[in-house]
Design an enzyme around this catalytic site. Structure first.
Site, PDB file in Angstrom:
ATOM      1  N   ARG A  75      -7.437   9.311   9.727  1.00 27.57           N
ATOM      2  CA  ARG A  75      -6.223   9.795   9.037  1.00 27.57           C
ATOM      3  C   ARG A  75      -6.584  10.682   7.850  1.00 27.57           C
ATOM      4  NH1 ARG A  75      -2.725   4.875   7.402  1.00 27.57           N
ATOM      5  NH2 ARG A  75      -1.353   6.501   6.634  1.00 27.57           N
ATOM      6  N   HIS A 128       2.817   3.954  -2.637  1.00 27.49           N
ATOM      7  CA  HIS A 128       1.942   3.214  -1.712  1.00 27.49           C
ATOM      8  C   HIS A 128       0.489   3.646  -1.817  1.00 27.49           C
ATOM      9  CE1 HIS A 128       5.845   2.682   0.830  1.00 27.49           C
ATOM     10  NE2 HIS A 128       5.784   1.806  -0.156  1.00 27.49           N
ATOM     11  N   CYS A 161     -19.967  -6.142  -6.451  1.00 24.90           N
ATOM     12  CA  CYS A 161     -19.728  -7.551  -6.059  1.00 24.90           C
ATOM     13  C   CYS A 161     -20.011  -7.801  -4.586  1.00 24.90           C
ATOM     14  CB  CYS A 161     -18.277  -7.929  -6.381  1.00 24.90           C
ATOM     15  SG  CYS A 161     -17.100  -7.235  -5.206  1.00 24.90           S
TER      16      CYS A 161
HETATM   17  C1  BV8 Z   1       5.841  -6.000  -0.746  1.00 25.49           C
HETATM   18  C2  BV8 Z   1       0.432   2.567   2.815  1.00 25.49           C
HETATM   19  C3  BV8 Z   1       5.982  -7.908  -2.093  1.00 25.49           C
HETATM   20  C4  BV8 Z   1      -0.472   2.153   3.929  1.00 25.49           C
HETATM   21  C5  BV8 Z   1       2.664   1.766   3.401  1.00 25.49           C
HETATM   22  C6  BV8 Z   1       6.618 -10.102   5.366  1.00 25.49           C
HETATM   23  C7  BV8 Z   1       5.489 -10.291   4.572  1.00 25.49           C
HETATM   24  C8  BV8 Z   1       5.218  -9.476   3.473  1.00 25.49           C
HETATM   25  C9  BV8 Z   1       6.087  -8.459   3.161  1.00 25.49           C
HETATM   26  C10 BV8 Z   1       7.183  -8.261   3.967  1.00 25.49           C
HETATM   27  C11 BV8 Z   1       7.476  -9.067   5.051  1.00 25.49           C
HETATM   28  N1  BV8 Z   1       8.621  -8.607   5.632  1.00 25.49           N
HETATM   29  C12 BV8 Z   1       9.059  -7.533   4.957  1.00 25.49           C
HETATM   30  C13 BV8 Z   1       8.215  -7.325   3.953  1.00 25.49           C
HETATM   31  C14 BV8 Z   1       8.272  -6.295   2.999  1.00 25.49           C
HETATM   32  C15 BV8 Z   1       7.459  -5.135   3.544  1.00 25.49           C
HETATM   33  C16 BV8 Z   1       8.411  -4.288   4.347  1.00 25.49           C
HETATM   34  O1  BV8 Z   1       9.225  -3.611   3.787  1.00 25.49           O
HETATM   35  N2  BV8 Z   1       8.312  -4.347   5.682  1.00 25.49           N
HETATM   36  C17 BV8 Z   1       9.247  -3.587   6.491  1.00 25.49           C
HETATM   37  C18 BV8 Z   1       8.529  -2.856   7.596  1.00 25.49           C
HETATM   38  C19 BV8 Z   1      10.323  -4.534   6.987  1.00 25.49           C
HETATM   39  N3  BV8 Z   1       6.987  -4.431   2.383  1.00 25.49           N
HETATM   40  C20 BV8 Z   1       5.793  -4.700   1.880  1.00 25.49           C
HETATM   41  O2  BV8 Z   1       4.980  -5.450   2.385  1.00 25.49           O
HETATM   42  C21 BV8 Z   1       5.517  -4.016   0.569  1.00 25.49           C
HETATM   43  N4  BV8 Z   1       5.059  -4.995  -0.384  1.00 25.49           N
HETATM   44  O3  BV8 Z   1       6.944  -6.204  -0.291  1.00 25.49           O
HETATM   45  O4  BV8 Z   1       5.235  -6.803  -1.687  1.00 25.49           O
HETATM   46  C22 BV8 Z   1       5.610  -9.022  -1.175  1.00 25.49           C
HETATM   47  C23 BV8 Z   1       4.281  -9.417  -1.108  1.00 25.49           C
HETATM   48  C24 BV8 Z   1       3.949 -10.485  -0.299  1.00 25.49           C
HETATM   49  C25 BV8 Z   1       4.951 -11.142   0.437  1.00 25.49           C
HETATM   50  C26 BV8 Z   1       6.276 -10.695   0.382  1.00 25.49           C
HETATM   51  C27 BV8 Z   1       6.603  -9.627  -0.419  1.00 25.49           C
HETATM   52  C28 BV8 Z   1       4.433  -2.983   0.730  1.00 25.49           C
HETATM   53  C29 BV8 Z   1       4.957  -1.873   1.609  1.00 25.49           C
HETATM   54  C30 BV8 Z   1       3.933  -0.719   1.593  1.00 25.49           C
HETATM   55  C31 BV8 Z   1       3.305  -0.569   2.963  1.00 25.49           C
HETATM   56  N5  BV8 Z   1       2.382   0.565   2.965  1.00 25.49           N
HETATM   57  N6  BV8 Z   1       1.797   2.774   3.334  1.00 25.49           N
HETATM   58  C32 BV8 Z   1      -0.819   3.299   4.848  1.00 25.49           C
HETATM   59  O5  BV8 Z   1      -0.139   4.334   4.850  1.00 25.49           O
HETATM   60  O6  BV8 Z   1      -1.810   3.143   5.606  1.00 25.49           O
HETATM   61  S1  BV8 Z   1       4.209   2.078   3.973  1.00 25.49           S
HETATM   62  C33 BV8 Z   1       4.084   3.192   5.229  1.00 25.49           C
HETATM   63  O7  BV8 Z   1       5.317   3.098   5.860  1.00 25.49           O
HETATM   64  C34 BV8 Z   1       3.952   4.659   4.839  1.00 25.49           C
HETATM   65  O8  BV8 Z   1       3.716   4.811   3.469  1.00 25.49           O
HETATM   66  C35 BV8 Z   1       5.268   5.302   5.209  1.00 25.49           C
HETATM   67  O9  BV8 Z   1       5.752   6.131   4.211  1.00 25.49           O
HETATM   68  C36 BV8 Z   1       6.132   4.121   5.383  1.00 25.49           C
HETATM   69  C37 BV8 Z   1       7.120   4.208   6.502  1.00 25.49           C
HETATM   70  O10 BV8 Z   1       8.238   4.502   6.008  1.00 25.49           O
HETATM   71  P1  BV8 Z   1       8.751   6.020   6.114  1.00 25.49           P
HETATM   72  O11 BV8 Z   1       8.040   6.831   5.112  1.00 25.49           O
HETATM   73  O12 BV8 Z   1      10.210   5.950   6.078  1.00 25.49           O
HETATM   74  O13 BV8 Z   1       8.262   6.538   7.513  1.00 25.49           O
HETATM   75  P2  BV8 Z   1       8.890   6.177   8.908  1.00 25.49           P
HETATM   76  O14 BV8 Z   1       7.881   6.534   9.923  1.00 25.49           O
HETATM   77  O15 BV8 Z   1       9.438   4.797   8.859  1.00 25.49           O
HETATM   78  O16 BV8 Z   1      10.167   7.147   9.047  1.00 25.49           O
HETATM   79  C38 BV8 Z   1       9.983   8.530   9.045  1.00 25.49           C
HETATM   80  C39 BV8 Z   1      11.360   9.142   8.896  1.00 25.49           C
HETATM   81  O17 BV8 Z   1      11.188  10.553   8.868  1.00 25.49           O
HETATM   82  C40 BV8 Z   1      12.299   8.845  10.042  1.00 25.49           C
HETATM   83  O18 BV8 Z   1      13.572   8.482   9.526  1.00 25.49           O
HETATM   84  C41 BV8 Z   1      12.376  10.166  10.806  1.00 25.49           C
HETATM   85  O19 BV8 Z   1      13.677  10.382  11.360  1.00 25.49           O
HETATM   86  C42 BV8 Z   1      12.142  11.152   9.719  1.00 25.49           C
HETATM   87  N7  BV8 Z   1      11.563  12.429  10.161  1.00 25.49           N
HETATM   88  C43 BV8 Z   1      10.761  12.662  11.222  1.00 25.49           C
HETATM   89  N8  BV8 Z   1      10.430  13.988  11.243  1.00 25.49           N
HETATM   90  C44 BV8 Z   1      11.004  14.559  10.164  1.00 25.49           C
HETATM   91  C45 BV8 Z   1      11.722  13.572   9.467  1.00 25.49           C
HETATM   92  N9  BV8 Z   1      12.419  13.843   8.337  1.00 25.49           N
HETATM   93  C46 BV8 Z   1      12.409  15.115   7.891  1.00 25.49           C
HETATM   94  N10 BV8 Z   1      11.744  16.122   8.506  1.00 25.49           N
HETATM   95  C47 BV8 Z   1      11.030  15.874   9.630  1.00 25.49           C
HETATM   96  N11 BV8 Z   1      10.382  16.878  10.251  1.00 25.49           N
HETATM   97 ZN    ZN Z   2     -16.401  -5.180  -5.732  1.00 27.60          ZN
END
Ligand code: BV8
Ligand code: ZN
Length: 257
Positions: A75, A128, A161
């Site tokens: 990536r 993120h 570490c």
């Molecule tokens: C948190 C970095 C507190 C990594 C990313 C169970 C256990 C633990 C947590 C959870 C759980 N259940 C739910 C959660 C919360 C979880 C969450 O939200 N899950 C979701 C999926 C339900 N969140 C977390 O875990 C967050 N931390 O809550 O901490 C906590 C801690 C412990 C326990 C409980 C709570 C951390 C979330 C961060 C994750 N890391 N990225 C990496 O990249 O490798 S997020 C990752 O997903 C990317 O950053 C990306 O941005 C994101 C996806 O979202 P979008 O950006 O919206 O992308 P997506 O593909 O979804 O959509 C794209 C959109 O673009 C579409 O709508 C499409 O139509 C549109 N599109 C397409 N083409 C175009 C366009 N728009 C315009 N122009 C175009 N051409």
């Molecule tokens: Zn270390």
């Protein structure tokens, strides 16, 4: 461009023209036209059989550090080969106009690529983290990626570490950096217009931000080819891709001046 879209573009431009404190929130969709796959679209090539939600997690890394390491190196290469697209460039132009007018514009992104910075945006909040930065999974000490790490089968080790090195991104299940999220909440609470681009609005707590903005009376504009959770609450929904809609939005904005 259909007359109805043109009419909505004029509406959106008029709202931006009168806004004093503009904030942008972007997701993976804004980088799609730069060739970087969004999280929800099927992964490409050899990664099709893996769930990004699994790979981007402590569990996934513990289970198979080599697979996760190679996924991020692939990536990272994709990000370095990519170029900012007209959507990124339009947001950089918007920042210039906003700063001339009111001295500020924050851009909050869920993306881990550096395309907003390479397009010219200066005040970018990476909710993120960034795939261009690396650190120890245990002691969090920063690590400077070496050339041979990129072809390595396994992640390097921390010299301090002995922990494993990983990208400095926020994995699913990990907390966001407190300071960054607090800053994002603050600028969103204070804004009078939030421009949301390319997010499905399903990843929390980032997905809360548009609700906070709207709750404080801000105008929420959603740019996305698909309907989505944010589009449901947006004041204005611009259905189209970032690379097409945003330059036209800026052209409309400049014609209102
Ligand atoms: C948190 C970095 C507190 C990594 C990313 C169970 C256990 C633990 C947590 C959870 C759980 N259940 C739910 C959660 C919360 C979880 C969450 O939200 N899950 C979701 C999926 C339900 N969140 C977390 O875990 C967050 N931390 O809550 O901490 C906590 C801690 C412990 C326990 C409980 C709570 C951390 C979330 C961060 C994750 N890391 N990225 C990496 O990249 O490798 S997020 C990752 O997903 C990317 O950053 C990306 O941005 C994101 C996806 O979202 P979008 O950006 O919206 O992308 P997506 O593909 O979804 O959509 C794209 C959109 O673009 C579409 O709508 C499409 O139509 C549109 N599109 C397409 N083409 C175009 C366009 N728009 C315009 N122009 C175009 N051409
Ligand atoms: Zn270390």
């Amino acid at each position: 461009m259909s007359p109805s879209i043109q009419h909505v573009l004029q509406q959106a431009a008029a709202r931006i023209a009168t806004a004093e404190r503009i904030v942008c929130l972007t997701g993976a969709g804004i980088s799609a036209e730069s060739g970087i796959a969004t999280f929800r679209s099927a992964q490409s090539g050899l990664w099709t059989k893996y769930d990004p939600m699994q790979l981007a997690s402590q569990e996934g890394f513990a289970r198979n550090p080599s697979l996760v390491w190679r996924w991020y190196m692939q990536r990272l290469h994709q990000v370095e080969e990519a170029r900012p697209n007209p959507g990124h460039l339009a947001l950089a132009r918007l920042e210039t106009l906003a700063i001339q007018k009111s001295g500020q514009m924050s851009l909050i992104t869920q993306n881990v690529d550096d395309l907003h910075e390479r397009a010219g945006n200066h005040h970018v909040l990476h909710l993120h983290g960034q795939i261009t930065h690396y650190r120890c999974n245990d002691c969090r000490r920063y690590y400077l990626l070496r050339l041979d790490d990129r072809q390595a089968e396994d992640p390097p080790w921390c010299a301090t570490c002995g922990g494993q090195i990983r990208p400095d991104v926020v994995w699913f299940g990990e907390m966001l950096l407190e300071a960054v999220y607090r800053q994002a909440q603050q600028v969103v609470q204070e804004c009078d217009l939030l421009l949301v681009v390319g997010t499905s609005g399903v990843v929390y707590p980032a997905a809360e931000l548009p609700y906070i903005a709207q709750g404080n009376g801000a105008c929420v504009i959603d740019v996305n080819p698909q309907d989505n959770a944010i589009g449901q609450i947006a004041d204005i929904a611009l259905r189209g891709t970032a690379g097409v809609i945003l330059p036209k939005l800026l052209d409309n904005l400049l014609s209102t001046r």
